[in-house]
Write an enzyme that holds these catalytic residues in place. Structure first.
Site, PDB file in Angstrom:
ATOM      1  N   HIS A   1       1.145  -1.292  -0.219  1.00 56.32           N
ATOM      2  CA  HIS A   1      -0.191   0.124   0.337  1.00 56.32           C
ATOM      3  C   HIS A   1       0.692   1.346   0.067  1.00 56.32           C
ATOM      4  O   HIS A   1       1.988   1.323   0.628  1.00 56.32           O
ATOM      5  CB  HIS A   1      -0.932   0.138   1.019  1.00 56.32           C
TER       6      HIS A   1
ATOM      7  N   GLU B   1      -1.063  -0.191   7.748  1.00 58.52           N
ATOM      8  CA  GLU B   1      -2.508  -1.060   8.857  1.00 58.52           C
ATOM      9  C   GLU B   1      -1.549  -2.522   9.165  1.00 58.52           C
ATOM     10  O   GLU B   1      -0.149  -2.210   9.633  1.00 58.52           O
ATOM     11  CB  GLU B   1      -3.032  -1.997   7.381  1.00 58.52           C
TER      12      GLU B   1
ATOM     13  N   HIS C   1       3.542  -7.368   1.739  1.00 61.33           N
ATOM     14  CA  HIS C   1       2.649  -8.324   2.501  1.00 61.33           C
ATOM     15  C   HIS C   1       1.555  -9.365   1.883  1.00 61.33           C
ATOM     16  O   HIS C   1       1.363  -9.026   0.552  1.00 61.33           O
ATOM     17  CB  HIS C   1       2.243  -7.828   3.748  1.00 61.33           C
TER      18      HIS C   1
ATOM     19  N   ARG D   1      -1.188  -4.384  -6.972  1.00 58.08           N
ATOM     20  CA  ARG D   1      -1.084  -5.516  -6.158  1.00 58.08           C
ATOM     21  C   ARG D   1       0.176  -6.224  -6.708  1.00 58.08           C
ATOM     22  O   ARG D   1       0.849  -6.396  -8.484  1.00 58.08           O
ATOM     23  CB  ARG D   1      -1.766  -6.024  -7.184  1.00 58.08           C
TER      24      ARG D   1
HETATM   25 ZN    ZN Z   1      -3.185  -4.752   2.823  1.00 60.75          ZN
END
Ligand code: ZN
Length: 317
Positions: free
Chosen positions: A100, A118, A175, A195
């Site tokens: 991200h 996150e 991740h 992605r």
């Molecule tokens: Zn994520």
């Protein structure tokens, strides 16, 4: 409004995902709408999912709507959007390898959106579970080279985790959640994912879109050391809120309650998710799968029961 403020009870939103499963029903008792339900957005005020407020005094309102109309309930924080998003994720299959952006990159490239930091609290996982956290490239050039040539085994770093671990994923961290994991995710209120690799899977006969250049732009090089990428939170927060993680965007707390406790938190609002068991908060019954927000000025929390809860707050501004 009573002197305690409100306990805003929220109706979750669910998402259909190629990697999703049915544990949100079998483990949490939710009435899931899809055969592959990947995510329960328990506390969400995002254009892609916005919780209805269940309290009768706010009938017809959503969290995003209330944030605009009643900023006082949330400490009158600046910003045009409720800052956090809380999900439970059921990964029946591997999620794509992803990253991200941070706030600066998202603002410049994603119509002024927030970036996304996150973290995951591991609710359940298979024995010997591993997550993808970080990578092994030494330079950005090497990172680009390994991505372009598909050297995933060399590039991706797998880190062992167990139930009760907290895994921070700052923006820019490569991740992936792996098959069999059930996690509670606390994140910035953003839905921007780049992605990197999707295991060459097909969805409706086609591979899902990749965002290779964005990944090369935003991945932190080198990655944080593997040793600092997991926090063992199993013993943190026995019969009281224990802070298990803090970053600039949110603080995360755990409470493993067996009996009674009185707690108080000074925060603009407190997000609470009951992830196991049941009990009462100031006389209101709460149980596994419930998500709610304690508004500003809520004051004393009298808890009783046998339950595990995860909470998050933002700093006052
Ligand atoms: Zn994520």
């Amino acid at each position: 409004m009573n002197s305690r403020g409100y306990m805003l009870r929220l109706k979750p939103v669910f998402t259909e995902n190629v990697w999703g499963g049915t544990r949100l029903k079998s483990d949490f008792g939710y009435d899931i709408p899809f055969a592959r339900t990947g995510e329960c957005w328990g506390i969400a005020a995002h254009p892609h999912g916005d919780n209805a407020i269940l309290n009768p005094e706010f009938a017809g309102e959503t969290l995003a709507g209330l944030w605009k109309k009643r900023p006082d309930l949330f400490g009158s924080l600046p910003g045009d959007r409720f800052p956090l998003l809380i999900k439970i994720i059921d990964a029946k299959d591997n999620l794509s390898i992803q990253v991200h952006p941070d706030d600066a990159y998202a603002a410049a490239h994603e119509n002024g959106s927030l970036g996304k930091t996150e973290c995951w609290y591991v609710l359940d996982c298979p024995p010997n579970a591993q997550l993808v956290i970080g990578h092994n490239a030494g330079t950005r050039e090497e990172l680009a080279d390994m991505i372009h040539s598909g050297r995933w085994k060399d590039l991706l770093r797998y880190v062992p985790v167990k139930k009760g671990d907290l895994v921070p994923i700052p923006a820019g961290t490569v991740h992936a959640i792996t098959a069999g994991m059930l996690v509670l995710e606390t994140q910035q209120n953003s839905d921007i994912t780049y992605r990197m690799y999707d295991y060459d899977r097909l969805m409706n006969g086609k591979p899902r879109q990749l965002h290779v250049q964005q990944c090369i732009d935003v991945v932190r090089v080198p990655a944080e050391p593997a040793e600092s990428s997991v926090i063992h939170a199993q013993e943190m927060g026995e019969n009281a809120w224990g802070k298990i993680y803090a970053c600039g965007y949110f603080n995360v707390y755990r409470m493993n309650l067996d009996g009674q406790t009185t707690q108080q938190m000074d925060a603009p609002f407190v997000d609470v998710s009951i992830v196991d068991g049941e009990g009462e908060l100031n006389g209101t019954k709460v149980r596994k799968g419930d998500h709610f927000i304690l508004t500003d000025g809520y004051g004393q929390q009298n808890w009783s029961g046998k339950l595990l809860a995860i909470a998050s707050t933002a700093e006052r501004k």
